[in-house]
Scaffold this motif. Sequence first.
Motif, PDB file in Angstrom:
ATOM      1  N   GLY A  57       0.818  -1.204   0.000  1.00 10.75           N
ATOM      2  CA  GLY A  57       0.000   0.000   0.000  1.00 10.75           C
ATOM      3  C   GLY A  57       0.853   1.256   0.000  1.00 10.75           C
ATOM      4  O   GLY A  57       0.574   2.218  -0.739  1.00 10.75           O
ATOM      5  N   ARG A  58       1.896   1.267   0.804  1.00 12.17           N
ATOM      6  CA  ARG A  58       2.779   2.432   0.858  1.00 12.17           C
ATOM      7  C   ARG A  58       3.494   2.638  -0.476  1.00 12.17           C
ATOM      8  O   ARG A  58       3.714   3.770  -0.914  1.00 12.17           O
ATOM      9  N   ASP A  59       3.860   1.539  -1.110  1.00 11.38           N
ATOM     10  CA  ASP A  59       4.473   1.617  -2.435  1.00 11.38           C
ATOM     11  C   ASP A  59       3.548   2.300  -3.437  1.00 11.38           C
ATOM     12  O   ASP A  59       3.961   3.171  -4.211  1.00 11.38           O
ATOM     13  N   ILE A  60       2.306   1.876  -3.452  1.00 11.62           N
ATOM     14  CA  ILE A  60       1.351   2.402  -4.435  1.00 11.62           C
ATOM     15  C   ILE A  60       1.070   3.878  -4.175  1.00 11.62           C
ATOM     16  O   ILE A  60       0.942   4.681  -5.112  1.00 11.62           O
ATOM     17  N   ILE A  61       0.979   4.259  -2.919  1.00 11.48           N
ATOM     18  CA  ILE A  61       0.789   5.680  -2.593  1.00 11.48           C
ATOM     19  C   ILE A  61       1.995   6.486  -3.058  1.00 11.48           C
ATOM     20  O   ILE A  61       1.853   7.582  -3.618  1.00 11.48           O
ATOM     21  N   TRP A  62       3.194   5.952  -2.831  1.00 12.12           N
ATOM     22  CA  TRP A  62       4.423   6.623  -3.279  1.00 12.12           C
ATOM     23  C   TRP A  62       4.452   6.790  -4.795  1.00 12.12           C
ATOM     24  O   TRP A  62       4.875   7.837  -5.309  1.00 12.12           O
ATOM     25  N   ARG A  63       3.957   5.813  -5.522  1.00 12.24           N
ATOM     26  CA  ARG A  63       3.996   5.842  -6.990  1.00 12.24           C
ATOM     27  C   ARG A  63       2.840   6.611  -7.602  1.00 12.24           C
ATOM     28  O   ARG A  63       2.896   7.026  -8.762  1.00 12.24           O
ATOM     29  N   ALA A  64       1.787   6.856  -6.847  1.00  6.32           N
ATOM     30  CA  ALA A  64       0.568   7.451  -7.404  1.00  6.32           C
ATOM     31  C   ALA A  64       0.799   8.867  -7.915  1.00  6.32           C
ATOM     32  O   ALA A  64       1.614   9.617  -7.381  1.00  6.32           O
ATOM     33  N   ARG A  65       0.044   9.232  -8.947  1.00  2.00           N
ATOM     34  CA  ARG A  65       0.097  10.584  -9.514  1.00  2.00           C
ATOM     35  C   ARG A  65      -1.320  11.171  -9.512  1.00  2.00           C
ATOM     36  O   ARG A  65      -1.911  11.420 -10.555  1.00  2.00           O
ATOM     37  N   THR A  66      -1.857  11.332  -8.326  1.00  2.00           N
ATOM     38  CA  THR A  66      -3.197  11.886  -8.197  1.00  2.00           C
ATOM     39  C   THR A  66      -3.296  12.660  -6.889  1.00  2.00           C
ATOM     40  O   THR A  66      -2.674  12.285  -5.884  1.00  2.00           O
ATOM     41  N   ASP A  67      -4.085  13.718  -6.889  1.00  4.94           N
ATOM     42  CA  ASP A  67      -4.257  14.519  -5.670  1.00  4.94           C
ATOM     43  C   ASP A  67      -4.884  13.697  -4.548  1.00  4.94           C
ATOM     44  O   ASP A  67      -4.713  14.024  -3.363  1.00  4.94           O
ATOM     45  N   LYS A  68      -5.572  12.643  -4.910  1.00  3.04           N
ATOM     46  CA  LYS A  68      -6.215  11.813  -3.887  1.00  3.04           C
ATOM     47  C   LYS A  68      -5.192  11.090  -3.011  1.00  3.04           C
ATOM     48  O   LYS A  68      -5.529  10.612  -1.922  1.00  3.04           O
ATOM     49  N   ALA A  69      -3.966  11.016  -3.485  1.00  2.00           N
ATOM     50  CA  ALA A  69      -2.924  10.362  -2.689  1.00  2.00           C
ATOM     51  C   ALA A  69      -2.237  11.323  -1.721  1.00  2.00           C
ATOM     52  O   ALA A  69      -1.509  10.889  -0.828  1.00  2.00           O
ATOM     53  N   ILE A  70      -2.485  12.632  -1.867  1.00  2.00           N
ATOM     54  CA  ILE A  70      -1.735  13.619  -1.086  1.00  2.00           C
ATOM     55  C   ILE A  70      -1.903  13.444   0.421  1.00  2.00           C
ATOM     56  O   ILE A  70      -0.899  13.432   1.157  1.00  2.00           O
ATOM     57  N   PRO A  71      -3.102  13.304   0.954  1.00  2.00           N
ATOM     58  CA  PRO A  71      -3.214  13.154   2.413  1.00  2.00           C
ATOM     59  C   PRO A  71      -2.470  11.921   2.944  1.00  2.00           C
ATOM     60  O   PRO A  71      -1.844  11.985   4.006  1.00  2.00           O
ATOM     61  N   LEU A  72      -2.531  10.852   2.180  1.00  2.00           N
ATOM     62  CA  LEU A  72      -1.839   9.631   2.611  1.00  2.00           C
ATOM     63  C   LEU A  72      -0.321   9.799   2.506  1.00  2.00           C
ATOM     64  O   LEU A  72       0.426   9.354   3.391  1.00  2.00           O
ATOM     65  N   LEU A  73       0.113  10.466   1.465  1.00  2.00           N
ATOM     66  CA  LEU A  73       1.539  10.709   1.294  1.00  2.00           C
ATOM     67  C   LEU A  73       2.064  11.601   2.418  1.00  2.00           C
ATOM     68  O   LEU A  73       3.161  11.379   2.953  1.00  2.00           O
ATOM     69  N   ALA A  74       1.270  12.594   2.800  1.00  2.00           N
ATOM     70  CA  ALA A  74       1.673  13.475   3.896  1.00  2.00           C
ATOM     71  C   ALA A  74       1.786  12.706   5.209  1.00  2.00           C
ATOM     72  O   ALA A  74       2.693  12.953   6.009  1.00  2.00           O
ATOM     73  N   GLN A  75       0.873  11.771   5.437  1.00  2.00           N
ATOM     74  CA  GLN A  75       0.961  10.955   6.655  1.00  2.00           C
ATOM     75  C   GLN A  75       2.251  10.134   6.679  1.00  2.00           C
ATOM     76  O   GLN A  75       2.896  10.014   7.722  1.00  2.00           O
ATOM     77  N   LEU A  76       2.613   9.589   5.537  1.00  2.00           N
ATOM     78  CA  LEU A  76       3.837   8.795   5.467  1.00  2.00           C
ATOM     79  C   LEU A  76       5.069   9.667   5.695  1.00  2.00           C
ATOM     80  O   LEU A  76       5.999   9.271   6.395  1.00  2.00           O
ATOM     81  N   ALA A  77       5.052  10.860   5.121  1.00  2.00           N
ATOM     82  CA  ALA A  77       6.193  11.755   5.295  1.00  2.00           C
ATOM     83  C   ALA A  77       6.312  12.231   6.739  1.00  2.00           C
ATOM     84  O   ALA A  77       7.416  12.484   7.230  1.00  2.00           O
ATOM     85  N   ALA A  78       5.175  12.346   7.448  1.00  2.00           N
ATOM     86  CA  ALA A  78       5.170  12.894   8.804  1.00  2.00           C
ATOM     87  C   ALA A  78       5.324  11.847   9.892  1.00  2.00           C
ATOM     88  O   ALA A  78       5.392  12.197  11.078  1.00  2.00           O
ATOM     89  N   ASP A  79       5.382  10.592   9.526  1.00  2.00           N
ATOM     90  CA  ASP A  79       5.392   9.512  10.510  1.00  2.00           C
ATOM     91  C   ASP A  79       6.729   9.448  11.249  1.00  2.00           C
ATOM     92  O   ASP A  79       7.698   8.862  10.773  1.00  2.00           O
ATOM     93  N   ASN A  80       6.780  10.054  12.431  1.00  2.00           N
ATOM     94  CA  ASN A  80       8.023  10.094  13.194  1.00  2.00           C
ATOM     95  C   ASN A  80       8.420   8.736  13.768  1.00  2.00           C
ATOM     96  O   ASN A  80       9.518   8.589  14.317  1.00  2.00           O
ATOM     97  N   ASN A  81       7.537   7.764  13.682  1.00  2.25           N
ATOM     98  CA  ASN A  81       7.887   6.420  14.140  1.00  2.25           C
ATOM     99  C   ASN A  81       8.768   5.689  13.120  1.00  2.25           C
ATOM    100  O   ASN A  81       9.308   4.620  13.420  1.00  2.25           O
ATOM    101  N   THR A  82       8.865   6.278  11.924  1.00  9.18           N
ATOM    102  CA  THR A  82       9.716   5.720  10.874  1.00  9.18           C
ATOM    103  C   THR A  82      10.952   6.588  10.742  1.00  9.18           C
ATOM    104  O   THR A  82      10.847   7.813  10.694  1.00  9.18           O
ATOM    105  N   PRO A  83      12.150   6.013  10.701  1.00 12.03           N
ATOM    106  CA  PRO A  83      13.364   6.818  10.550  1.00 12.03           C
ATOM    107  C   PRO A  83      13.273   7.745   9.342  1.00 12.03           C
ATOM    108  O   PRO A  83      12.733   7.360   8.291  1.00 12.03           O
ATOM    109  N   LEU A  84      13.807   8.940   9.489  1.00  7.94           N
ATOM    110  CA  LEU A  84      13.715   9.931   8.421  1.00  7.94           C
ATOM    111  C   LEU A  84      14.300   9.412   7.115  1.00  7.94           C
ATOM    112  O   LEU A  84      13.760   9.686   6.036  1.00  7.94           O
ATOM    113  N   GLN A  85      15.381   8.652   7.193  1.00  8.31           N
ATOM    114  CA  GLN A  85      16.011   8.119   5.990  1.00  8.31           C
ATOM    115  C   GLN A  85      15.033   7.287   5.177  1.00  8.31           C
ATOM    116  O   GLN A  85      15.065   7.294   3.941  1.00  8.31           O
ATOM    117  N   ASN A  86      14.131   6.592   5.864  1.00  8.71           N
ATOM    118  CA  ASN A  86      13.143   5.759   5.180  1.00  8.71           C
ATOM    119  C   ASN A  86      11.944   6.553   4.694  1.00  8.71           C
ATOM    120  O   ASN A  86      11.107   6.019   3.965  1.00  8.71           O
TER     121      ASN A  86
END
Length: 1016
Positions: A614-643
């Motif tokens: 699921g995270r892969d597909i959100i990363w690859r998506a080219r639609t505004d509908k993916a933006i909120p999910l992409l922002a959640q992934l970018a903001a997830d402090n439980n995941t190391p920044l490098q990842n």
Amino acid sequence: MPIQLLRNPIILCFTCLLAITACQSPESNTSTTTKTDTLTEEQKHLPENALRGLTVAEGLVVTPFAEEPMLQNPTNMDVDDRGRVWITEAYNYRPAINGNPTNALGDRIVILEDTNGDGQADTSKVFYQGPELNAPLGIAVLGNRVIISQSPYIWSFYDSDGDDKADRKEILFQGIGGEQHDHGAHAVTFGPDGKLYFNFGNEARTLKDAKGKVILDGKQYRQGLTLRCNPDGSQVEVLAENFRNPYEVAVDSYGALWQSDNDDDGNKGTRINAIFPHGKYGYTDEMTGAGWQSNRTNMEDSIPLRHWHLNDPGVVPNLLQTGAGSPTGMVVYEGNLFPERFHGQLIHCDAGPNVVRSYQVQAAGAGYTANTENILKGDKDPWFRPADICVAPDGSLMVADWYDPGVGGHAAGDQVRGRVYRVAPKGHPYKTERYNYKQLNSAMQALESPNLATRYLAYTALLQMGDSATAALQQHWKQTGAGPRMRARAFWILLDKDTKNEVSLLREAATDDNSNIRSMAIRAAVTKKSIGLDTILPALVNDRSAEVRREAALALYHYKGADGPSLWTTLANAHDGIDRWYLEALGIGAEGQWGPFFSQWLTTNQQPLATAAGRDIIWRARTDKAIPLLAQLAADNNTPLQNRLRYFRAFDFLEGRAKYPALLKLLEQQQGNSLEGNRLVLQALDIPSVRSSPVAMKALDQVLDSLRGTAAFIEMTGRYKVKHRNSELLQMAVQKSKEPLGRDAASCLLQQDGTPSIKSVINGKDTAASLALLRSLAGVGNTASLDILQNVVTSKQYDSTLRKAAAGMIGWSWSGEERVLTLLKAGKVPKQYIPLVVQSVGGAWRGSVKEEAASYLPEGSQKDGTTAPPAFAELKALKGDIAAGHTVFTSKCGLCHKAGTEGFDFGPALSEIGSKLPKEELYRAITQPSAGISFGYEGWELKLKDGSSLSGILSSKTETDLEIKFPGGSKQQLKTSSVKTMTQLKKSMMTDNLYQQMSLQDMANLLDYLGSLKKH
């Protein structure tokens, strides 16, 4: 080299040439021949000693087929159904650059034939010679039609009366790049579907038909392309884009495509690609067109990977990266004469490291892995330059060798040699079966040939025959004992021949037990403009084979069926979260339809962030509908920044302004707790959004605080025009004056109205600070910096210490050199400072600048520095010292070239140059740097609208921005709108008199050191 082969010159801002290796007695193997080192250099290059320098794979032998003077400088080759070898020659390669003589009659297309059956050509016929034929790079023999690729044309020559002479010539395509350009049109290949396949490099830019009508505009696509068309040139399709310089398309019987591509020279990134229709291959930034060296989020951890933007969503993976090289011709070996390990595998020439390789490809999920085995290697003769390979009718391999000391870069060290070798198992004489294409059984046998020219004639004949041929083809198609590749060839003809049953034929293929056949069914339906595609896809999206599902995903590209979203969702739900090939196929299939496809997928994935898939597909998506999910992934402090870097980078691929509110909200959420996270968000935002947001400006200040004293500080300060940081830029310009940082800080300061603060330091009492700031300004080279330096030189208000320093530095930039000449001509330089001003242009690569400036020196002080370079024989007679040569490299070459981790990234890297060029060619590169300049390393003069000018290498250019690179590895970013004119320099950026700065022993040492830089 003319070419293709070339594609990878690697030498100090200058490049090389090509070569070929000759022949000897049949059935010879290098393991049993006399050691090459018992021969003199001259003897090594004689045809009778050619095989002594070659090593051949176990189970095979190499024998000579033809040698000079029967042919010379072969650039490309084909083998016809009679076993004759057709060669395109390039005697007239780039004479204006390399200074070689030319033949006014033009280059030739020659036919080499073995008429007495001894395995060696005994006749050479000229099929065509004409003054318009200048270093052609491709040939395809299709019956009485011979297709020749030579930018800016692709021609069709016809032999209507069968006398082996061209009777007429027609333009198939034109407008493909400049004349004789190595990065233009390459060879045409006949595909199993009856189509023509070809490619061209990143200099091509346009494609026009025979009448001059534009078919493709270079602005539509990025860089080099892979294309397909009908035999008459109609229905041109772009199959893939964003290559640097692909050489030749190889097509297998199932319709799968493969090709090689070469990197910017010296970066060890040459590659082999499996071609996905509509795939993008990452040579430049997909969205902006920026070069691979430009800074970006989530850059790859090594240059060979970074070279292809492999971490970016939307880039198809490479099958292999083969290191430094000059990749050339490639075929799919579909014969059975060779040992079984080569059956169905790719065989490829790489002229740079003097090798013909087999890539033994295996399926791995939706992609591939491959093992490499050398088939023919010039271990003891670095002049062996395999330019092309073809499979002969008997299944043996023909290798064209443009024997030369170098490989490309518009230079050629040898014009008269050229050879062809035959590789086969021992004990197999060269025999060719003759077919009667008007007779059904004979034509069917010809269809089984491993030779493309033979299969073309069989295809054409069977297509034109009546019902008996249809029945015979159906029998082969239905009989699994015929072998899958032969069944595939029969299938393609039936698809065009038996149009009433094409849908049922596709259904049969789609349910076949062989996954290659099922994949072929999908390719065929797409090729036939989606006839029957809607009837086979619903079953194949659930296929057990990831390869087949990959093809199903690719087939959804611009698919119009109402079931498209559900089909794509089924395929997407089968992604394992690991297989990048599969993910990119999904991305290609969703292009232009991401909205409905992604929405449908979300309905079946209530927790899309919970899985790697699921995270892969959100990363690859080219639609505004993916933006909120992409922002959640970018903001997830439980995941190391490098990842999380990949998610920040993904925002760059979402067009429109919908992403900006989400990014600003992300800044608010972080509240300064993650400075690096804030920096990543700021890089993804546009400048107006940052400057209009108090939250963003506050975050920017916090980030700049953390970046003080770094190149990133200068870049971000300049990007957002943060003028209240000018004092820090001034401090950097003073404190870092001996580093590129000082110059860059001074440049940024001048662009941000910082001239008053600069003058205050120069006019101040701290002499050390004033001198340091002058040094930084000297490297800037714009009008404002030169005005300041000129004022110091000419104004009596400054003491002699500052005036002398300014005089000795004013000519350190390209614009500074011109300012020096202007001042000297106008008599504005005080007499006592003339020697220092002249000395300031002593490092100019333009000899005319140095000579003119020197003419203003007092009588008797001018120096005549023109001396001829030493003869290579003198250097060869000296014993070199590798360690001492390393010292010479560091002091003389390291400012512009890297060798391993040492030196600076300006000209081509030299880390493995010893594997590519022999000493005589290294000598030529040092003493004649303008004789061969690697493509992409040409010097440019930029005149800016502010009146200044710059010279350097363009490392990146987009519609809005460009980046210019200077010796020492420093770079400067400019807005395209600030550039008045751009002029390509005709000479190398490397100084012409480098050899004058070294003793004979120093040069001998340097040659030994460069020769030691080899692949290990």
